[in-house]
Design a protein around this motif. Structure first.
Motif, short mmCIF file in Angstrom:
data_model
loop_
_atom_site.label_atom_id
_atom_site.label_comp_id
_atom_site.label_asym_id
_atom_site.label_seq_id
_atom_site.Cartn_x
_atom_site.Cartn_y
_atom_site.Cartn_z
N LEU A 286 0.83 -1.20 0.00
CA LEU A 286 0.00 0.00 0.00
C LEU A 286 0.86 1.26 0.00
O LEU A 286 0.54 2.26 -0.61
CB LEU A 286 -0.92 -0.02 1.23
CG LEU A 286 -1.97 1.07 1.33
CD1 LEU A 286 -3.09 0.81 0.33
CD2 LEU A 286 -2.52 1.13 2.75
N LEU A 287 1.99 1.18 0.73
CA LEU A 287 2.86 2.35 0.88
C LEU A 287 4.26 2.02 0.36
O LEU A 287 5.22 1.96 1.13
CB LEU A 287 2.93 2.76 2.35
CG LEU A 287 1.60 3.01 3.06
CD1 LEU A 287 1.79 3.01 4.57
CD2 LEU A 287 0.99 4.32 2.61
N PRO A 288 4.39 1.82 -0.96
CA PRO A 288 5.68 1.35 -1.49
C PRO A 288 6.82 2.32 -1.25
O PRO A 288 7.97 1.92 -1.12
CB PRO A 288 5.40 1.17 -2.99
CG PRO A 288 4.17 1.96 -3.27
CD PRO A 288 3.39 2.03 -2.00
N ARG A 289 6.50 3.62 -1.18
CA ARG A 289 7.58 4.59 -0.98
C ARG A 289 8.17 4.50 0.41
O ARG A 289 9.34 4.77 0.63
CB ARG A 289 7.04 6.01 -1.19
CG ARG A 289 6.71 6.24 -2.63
CD ARG A 289 6.97 7.68 -3.02
NE ARG A 289 6.44 7.87 -4.36
CZ ARG A 289 5.70 8.89 -4.71
NH1 ARG A 289 5.41 9.83 -3.84
NH2 ARG A 289 5.26 8.99 -5.94
N LEU A 290 7.32 4.15 1.34
CA LEU A 290 7.76 4.08 2.72
C LEU A 290 8.51 2.78 2.99
O LEU A 290 9.41 2.71 3.81
CB LEU A 290 6.52 4.17 3.63
CG LEU A 290 6.67 5.01 4.90
CD1 LEU A 290 6.96 6.45 4.55
CD2 LEU A 290 5.39 4.92 5.72
#
Lengths: 240, 222
Positions: free
Chosen positions: B80-84
């Motif tokens: 869901l939060l690939p950047r994180l």
């Protein structure tokens, strides 16, 4: 001088109308005993004075100031309360029960709070019980600690909610003795009780509540010997 | 009957490593759970809208399988939060987060019940002395409530100790995962799982003993 002024106080619990417009004034140094049949609203009346029960309508003034949610904590410091079931804090020693509120609320130095606690315990005749836990004390001793705990805040008024009703008969006297000595020292006291002997001996004024109404108030002599209202007469004839 | 004692002994060191991780995961998760549970338990009892947040959290966690919660954290969140989470999420971290959040919800209900079990007169006495409601909670209600909830907290610890075996599904080598590995290597499932069962038993029995000793020690002033 008036210390508490109650005007047209009503309290409803859902559909139950417990207090139906009480108006009275408590003077500085006065000892007022509230009597009445069970369910007459006398405990509710007392508990409204420090907002343990929120009044449905009407107003209560303390030292001339209307009690509101904003000043409630400040007012409560000045009104000590003693409960039927003592309500000591079971996880604390007697001395800590007494010093807790002065330390937290009045920011009293621990050492000073403690020496005050010892003096208060001596006053209620329990100087040897400072390090006991409440469960190790008899009912009468617990109630005397509860009185000392309330006094530790140096309140201007003491409220007593049937302070001897949960006690074995042989312990009632020791608690009443402490209350008498308080009265003798000039403490303003409002006492809900069934102890008519105490009312006769100590009260400046007796209030008779019935069915949520202040039916009659007078000096104990007058009220007990010559009650005016038929409901007062009928109540007194049953208990005296 | 063919029970190989030597295999039992030889599997013990590897399995013990797993047991230590199991115990570590559970201890940390329940500790975090107690903190979360206290906060959400109090929120649940408050008369502010915060109580709906607490109710939602508690219902969600208690109404869904722990395994699903673990998968949501391990597979779902990085996705869901690939950047994180550029490199995904460590199984150990995912397991701790999932178990802690899970434990928090159960502890919240325990704390709520504990607070509600304290007589109303305690609050009234404190308020009548001029204490704020926060001071009343901290000095009067919580110390008594915690004493009372030690047994259910012990049960929660034991339950989570056993349920933590589910994190084997994200390849974290706690006790069950270690057993799967040893069993696959030796082809002796009975001996291996027998040792595993004994290890869980020793841990749970020890914990319940500790809880009853604590309970007895703290009984002063009840």
């Amino acid at each position: 001088m008036a210390i508490i002024e109650v005007t047209n106080l009503h309290k409803k619990f859902k559909d139950l109308h417990v207090l139906k417009g009480i108006t009275t004034t408590i003077k500085q140094g006065e000892v007022v005993v509230v009597i009445g049949p069970s369910g007459s609203g006398k405990s509710t009346f007392l508990r409204c004075l420090n907002f343990l029960e929120l009044p449905t309508s009407g107003e209560i003034k303390f030292e001339g100031n209307l009690i509101t949610h904003r000043n409630l904590q400040l007012v409560r410091r000045e009104m000590g309360m003693v409960f039927q079931r003592f309500n000591l804090f079971p996880h604390m020693k007697v001395v800590d029960n007494i010093t807790l509120a002065p330390k937290l609320v009045r920011k009293t130095e621990p050492a000073i709070a403690e020496s005050q606690a010892h003096a208060l315990l001596e006053r209620v005749g329990l100087s040897d019980k400072a390090d006991a836990y409440p469960e190790q004390l008899s009912g009468g001793q617990q109630q005397r600690v509860a009185i000392a705990r309330a006094l530790a805040m140096r309140p201007k008024v003491m409220l007593f909610d049937e302070p001897t009703s949960a006690l074995d008969p042989e312990m009632i006297g020791e608690v009443l003795d402490v209350m008498k000595s308080l009265a003798a020292d000039g403490m303003t006291m409002i006492v809900v009780t069934h102890e008519m002997g105490f009312a006769r001996e100590v009260a400046d004024r007796v209030i008779f509540l019935d069915d949520g109404l202040l039916v009659e108030e007078n000096s104990p002599d007058q009220l007990f010997s010559a009650p005016q209202h038929p409901r007062t007469q009928s109540f007194l004839s049953k208990i005296l | 009957m063919d029970f190989q004692w030597n295999l039992v002994w030889s599997s013990v060191p590897t399995l013990l490593e797993g047991a230590v991780l199991t115990l570590q995961l559970t201890t940390i998760a329940v500790s975090v759970g107690v903190v979360l549970g206290t906060i959400f338990g109090i929120m649940r009892l408050s008369r502010t809208p915060l109580r709906y947040l607490a109710m939602g959290y508690i219902d969600f966690i208690r109404g869904t399988p722990l395994l699903v919660q673990i998968f949501i954290i391990y597979y779902g969140v990085p996705n869901l939060l690939p950047r994180l989470f550029t490199t995904g999420i460590q199984p150990y971290v995912a397991a701790l987060v999932a178990l802690s959040i899970n434990s928090g919800a159960y502890v919240a209900e325990i704390v709520r019940a504990g607070i509600q079990s304290i007589e109303k007169g305690q609050t009234e006495a404190a308020l009548s002395l001029g204490l704020s409601s926060t001071a009343t909670m901290i000095h009067i209600i919580l110390p008594q409530a915690f004493k009372r909830i030690i047994p259910p907290l012990g049960n929660e610890f034991i339950a989570l100790l056993k349920d933590s075996s589910l994190v084997s599904a994200i390849a974290l080598e706690e006790l069950v995962r270690k057993a799967q590995i040893v069993s696959g290597r030796t082809f002796r499932p009975f001996e291996v799982w027998f040792v595993v069962a004994i290890m869980y038993l020793i841990m749970t029995v020890t914990v319940s003993r500790i809880v009853s000793i604590l309970e007895r020690r703290l009984r002063v002033g009840e």
